[in-house]
Design a protein around this motif. Structure first.
Motif, short mmCIF file in Angstrom:
data_model
loop_
_atom_site.label_atom_id
_atom_site.label_comp_id
_atom_site.label_asym_id
_atom_site.label_seq_id
_atom_site.Cartn_x
_atom_site.Cartn_y
_atom_site.Cartn_z
N SER A 161 0.84 -1.19 0.00
CA SER A 161 0.00 0.00 0.00
C SER A 161 0.88 1.25 0.00
N ALA A 162 0.24 2.42 0.03
CA ALA A 162 0.99 3.66 -0.01
C ALA A 162 1.88 3.83 1.21
N ASP A 215 -6.31 8.51 7.20
CA ASP A 215 -5.42 9.44 7.88
C ASP A 215 -4.47 8.74 8.86
N MET A 216 -4.47 7.40 8.87
CA MET A 216 -3.62 6.65 9.79
C MET A 216 -2.96 5.49 9.05
#
Length: 232
Positions: free
Chosen positions: A89-90, A127-128
């Motif tokens: 993932s990013a 956001d986490m």
């Protein structure tokens, strides 16, 4: 049900135990209408047989974590009592040293950098950083999660992984009827495979790559012909 949708499309997903997968976002309450669910990406809208799980299938190479999904990760760093894990993932995911069956502060798994783990996404928020656990959420038992040793890691499309997780898909049963094998399918575009003989591991890897819609796209007849041409 499968339908092509675009970003911003409202999705009529309703279920008492509704779970949203990749590509869907629940918006806050909008008055009497209540919360709405919209698509965040273009692709094909899919849902489970009973309508409890909804997701958008798209031809994406980048994995977007979603809660309760099974993934295969690579340990890239040890941080304090936990680990940082590459899941494609990013952002890297975090894995606590106590997030294993039977783990205590005195008895933690000794996992080295570069090792593979089969884990479950326990937290995923835009956001986490994602958080992982290596046990089943209901039973608190390993249930196959944890470090995976030996074998070989095959990288494929996200769609191929979802196909392999379908019990009706032909590939793994077809190969399993020819020789014993082990497989752990991560929804993040990674499949771990193992067998007693090296040539069987290579065969499994080649077949997955050949069936992958982003690769050869072979059907069952094509795989049987491929197996017939191999020395197994």
């Amino acid at each position: 049900m499968s339908a092509t949708i675009l970003p911003g499309t409202t999705v009529p997903a309703q279920h008492v135990n509704l779970k949203l997968g990749p590509g869907l976002l629940q918006q806050p309450d909008a008055g009497e209408a209540g919360p709405s669910i919209i698509s965040t990406r273009a692709g094909t809208l899919n849902h489970s047989f009973n309508g409890s799980k909804w997701w958008v299938e798209s031809n994406s190479r980048r994995y977007v974590p979603a809660p309760q999904e099974s993934v295969i990760g690579v340990i890239v760093q040890k941080v304090g009592d936990g680990f940082r894990v590459d899941i494609g993932s990013a952002h890297s995911a975090s894995l606590d040293g106590l997030a294993f069956e039977g783990a205590t502060k005195r008895n933690k798994p000794n996992i080295k950098i570069g090792c593979l783990v089969y884990a479950r996404v326990s937290l995923a928020h835009k956001d986490m950083e994602p958080e992982l656990e290596c046990f089943d959420a209901q039973t608190r038992k390993a249930e196959g999660f944890g470090e995976v040793r030996g074998g070989f890691l095959v990288r494929c499309s996200l769609r191929m992984c979802r196909d392999l997780l379908d019990s009706k898909h032909f590939l793994l049963p077809l190969l399993g009827a020819r020789f014993p094998l082990e497989a752990a399918v991560g929804i993040n575009g990674r499949v771990w495979v193992n067998a007693k003989e090296q040539k069987h591991i290579i065969t499994i890897s080649r077949c997955i790559e050949a069936v992958d819609p982003d690769g050869g796209g072979l059907d069952e007849a094509g795989v049987k012909a491929l197996l017939g041409s191999l020395d197994i």
